[in-house]
Design a protein around this motif. Structure first.
Motif, mmCIF file in Angstrom:
data_model
loop_
_atom_site.group_PDB
_atom_site.id
_atom_site.type_symbol
_atom_site.label_atom_id
_atom_site.label_comp_id
_atom_site.label_asym_id
_atom_site.label_seq_id
_atom_site.Cartn_x
_atom_site.Cartn_y
_atom_site.Cartn_z
ATOM 1 N N ILE A 181 0.863 -1.117 -0.047
ATOM 2 C CA ILE A 181 -0.105 0.009 0.051
ATOM 3 C C ILE A 181 0.871 1.164 0.080
ATOM 4 O O ILE A 181 1.759 1.500 0.872
ATOM 5 C CB ILE A 181 -0.960 0.002 1.206
ATOM 6 C CG1 ILE A 181 -1.755 -1.366 1.232
ATOM 7 C CG2 ILE A 181 -1.891 1.094 1.102
ATOM 8 C CD1 ILE A 181 -2.574 -1.317 2.763
ATOM 9 N N GLY A 182 0.932 1.955 -1.157
ATOM 10 C CA GLY A 182 1.606 3.464 -1.103
ATOM 11 C C GLY A 182 0.581 4.523 -0.694
ATOM 12 O O GLY A 182 -0.429 4.915 -1.065
ATOM 13 N N LEU A 183 1.015 4.828 0.487
ATOM 14 C CA LEU A 183 0.420 6.008 1.128
ATOM 15 C C LEU A 183 0.924 7.490 1.051
ATOM 16 O O LEU A 183 0.657 8.481 1.638
ATOM 17 C CB LEU A 183 0.191 5.807 2.730
ATOM 18 C CG LEU A 183 -0.444 4.466 3.102
ATOM 19 C CD1 LEU A 183 -0.209 4.127 4.494
ATOM 20 C CD2 LEU A 183 -1.777 4.411 2.498
ATOM 21 N N GLY A 184 1.674 7.696 0.073
ATOM 22 C CA GLY A 184 2.374 9.032 -0.373
ATOM 23 C C GLY A 184 3.750 8.739 -0.551
ATOM 24 O O GLY A 184 4.458 7.635 -0.534
ATOM 25 N N SER A 235 4.840 -4.220 7.679
ATOM 26 C CA SER A 235 5.970 -3.582 7.898
ATOM 27 C C SER A 235 5.844 -1.973 7.284
ATOM 28 O O SER A 235 5.789 -1.867 6.144
ATOM 29 C CB SER A 235 7.028 -4.107 6.929
ATOM 30 O OG SER A 235 7.422 -5.415 7.410
ATOM 31 N N PRO A 236 5.593 -1.157 8.188
ATOM 32 C CA PRO A 236 5.390 0.402 7.699
ATOM 33 C C PRO A 236 6.606 0.964 7.507
ATOM 34 O O PRO A 236 7.697 0.563 8.190
ATOM 35 C CB PRO A 236 4.697 0.783 8.504
ATOM 36 C CG PRO A 236 4.927 0.036 10.013
ATOM 37 C CD PRO A 236 5.237 -1.317 9.502
ATOM 38 N N LEU A 260 3.190 0.915 3.338
ATOM 39 C CA LEU A 260 2.977 -0.185 4.432
ATOM 40 C C LEU A 260 2.959 -1.613 3.381
ATOM 41 O O LEU A 260 2.432 -1.586 2.323
ATOM 42 C CB LEU A 260 1.536 -0.120 4.894
ATOM 43 C CG LEU A 260 0.940 -1.329 5.749
ATOM 44 C CD1 LEU A 260 1.992 -1.473 7.106
ATOM 45 C CD2 LEU A 260 -0.466 -1.017 6.067
ATOM 46 N N THR A 261 3.654 -2.495 4.003
ATOM 47 C CA THR A 261 3.773 -3.930 3.140
ATOM 48 C C THR A 261 3.323 -4.975 4.229
ATOM 49 O O THR A 261 3.824 -5.279 5.221
ATOM 50 C CB THR A 261 5.318 -3.986 2.799
ATOM 51 O OG1 THR A 261 5.693 -2.929 1.885
ATOM 52 C CG2 THR A 261 5.511 -5.430 2.043
ATOM 53 N N MET A 262 2.587 -5.779 3.680
ATOM 54 C CA MET A 262 1.916 -6.664 4.396
ATOM 55 C C MET A 262 2.146 -8.041 3.711
ATOM 56 O O MET A 262 2.043 -8.206 2.641
ATOM 57 C CB MET A 262 0.568 -6.460 4.583
ATOM 58 C CG MET A 262 -0.170 -5.370 5.560
ATOM 59 S SD MET A 262 -1.736 -5.318 5.642
ATOM 60 C CE MET A 262 -2.272 -4.850 3.860
#
Length: 288
Positions: free
Chosen positions: A260-263, A285-286, A268-270
């Motif tokens: 998940i790319g939040l900016g 892993s954020p 965040l990597t799950m």
């Protein structure tokens, strides 16, 4: 006395011969003088306009073959044998055998068999950064569409195996009976099997319902859909797992998950691991 007055003689002016006009000589423009300078301009004959054939292409086609090239004039067909290669615009196609039908505008490329019955020289097409390996390929020069059988192509870090593939003029790919995997073997250890997929070049691989297969055996793991990004840079999407064999945990898939790319400064990597003996794990892993 003699008459000194001379008699008047009347002349008929209508019978007087008049000079016949002579036309000025006209230069023959069809004859070029050896000293004439033709570099200053050209004359276009507007009475003769060459006709353009209906099957004329908008770009030249370059082709060659190592063994032989045969032209069948009555059938309007070309046959190329032995490491044949054809180039047209951005397309570069190689195969052991090719044949081109001029009437339909379709080029067919196929493999061949050696004396041991082993296939070799399968078609490989490169177009705009996309590469396709297959058994048989048909390309239409008029519509710029292609149909490919038993193809293998690479997108980013993943590979797609398809029984049939249709390539549109804008390079969009539609696959039938597909398998998506990160394994680079011809027969991958695992893959997500999906009936239909769509590939948008340099953007996404979109799949409908998919089932995980390990060593060709379907598993109970299903996903309703899948989206695999194939762009460069930050983008949210599924992270394909890796196939492993562990003596203590059994056959498993590791490091599969979702990113998940939040900016620009945060993501965040799950990831998760699952094994045939029943063990599993999840990690998040954020990164800031």
């Amino acid at each position: 006395m003699a008459d000194t007055v001379q008699p008047v003689v009347r002349k008929d002016s209508s019978k007087v011969k008049r000079p016949v006009p002579v036309a000025a000589p006209v230069a023959d423009t069809n004859i070029l003088s050896p000293d004439a300078d033709t570099s200053k301009g050209t004359t276009v004959d507007t009475l003769f306009v060459p006709k353009i054939s209906k099957d004329t292409l908008d770009a030249p086609v370059h082709y060659k073959a190592k063994d032989s090239i045969i032209l069948m004039v009555p059938d309007k067909r070309f046959y190329l044998y032995g490491s044949a290669n054809t180039k047209y615009k951005s397309i570069d196609l190689t195969a052991e055998k090719m044949n081109f039908d001029q009437e339909t505008g379709i080029l067919e490329a196929t493999n061949a068999k050696d004396t041991a019955g082993k296939l070799f020289g399968g078609p490989i097409m490169n177009d705009g950064g996309q590469s396709f390996e297959s058994d048989t390929l048909k390309y239409n020069f008029t519509s710029q569409k292609a149909k490919i059988y038993n193809t293998r192509s690479q997108y980013g870090e993943g590979y797609i195996h398809s029984a049939q593939t249709k390539k549109a003029a804008d390079n969009t790919i539609f696959g039938f009976k597909n398998g998506y995997t990160t394994c680079n073997l011809d027969t991958p250890h695992f893959s997500f099997r999906a009936r239909k997929i769509k590939v948008i070049p340099d953007k996404l691989v979109i799949s409908g319902p998919a089932n995980l297969e390990i060593e060709g055996i379907p598993t109970p793991l299903f996903i309703p859909f899948a989206i695999f990004p194939i762009t460069q840079g930050q983008r949210s999407g599924i992270l394909p797992p890796q196939y492993v064999v562990n003596q203590q945990k059994g056959i498993g898939l590791e490091n599969g998950g979702y990113y998940i790319g939040l900016g620009e400064h945060f993501d965040l990597t799950m990831r998760g691991d699952v094994y045939s003996y029943g063990s599993w794990s999840l990690t998040a892993s954020p990164t800031y």
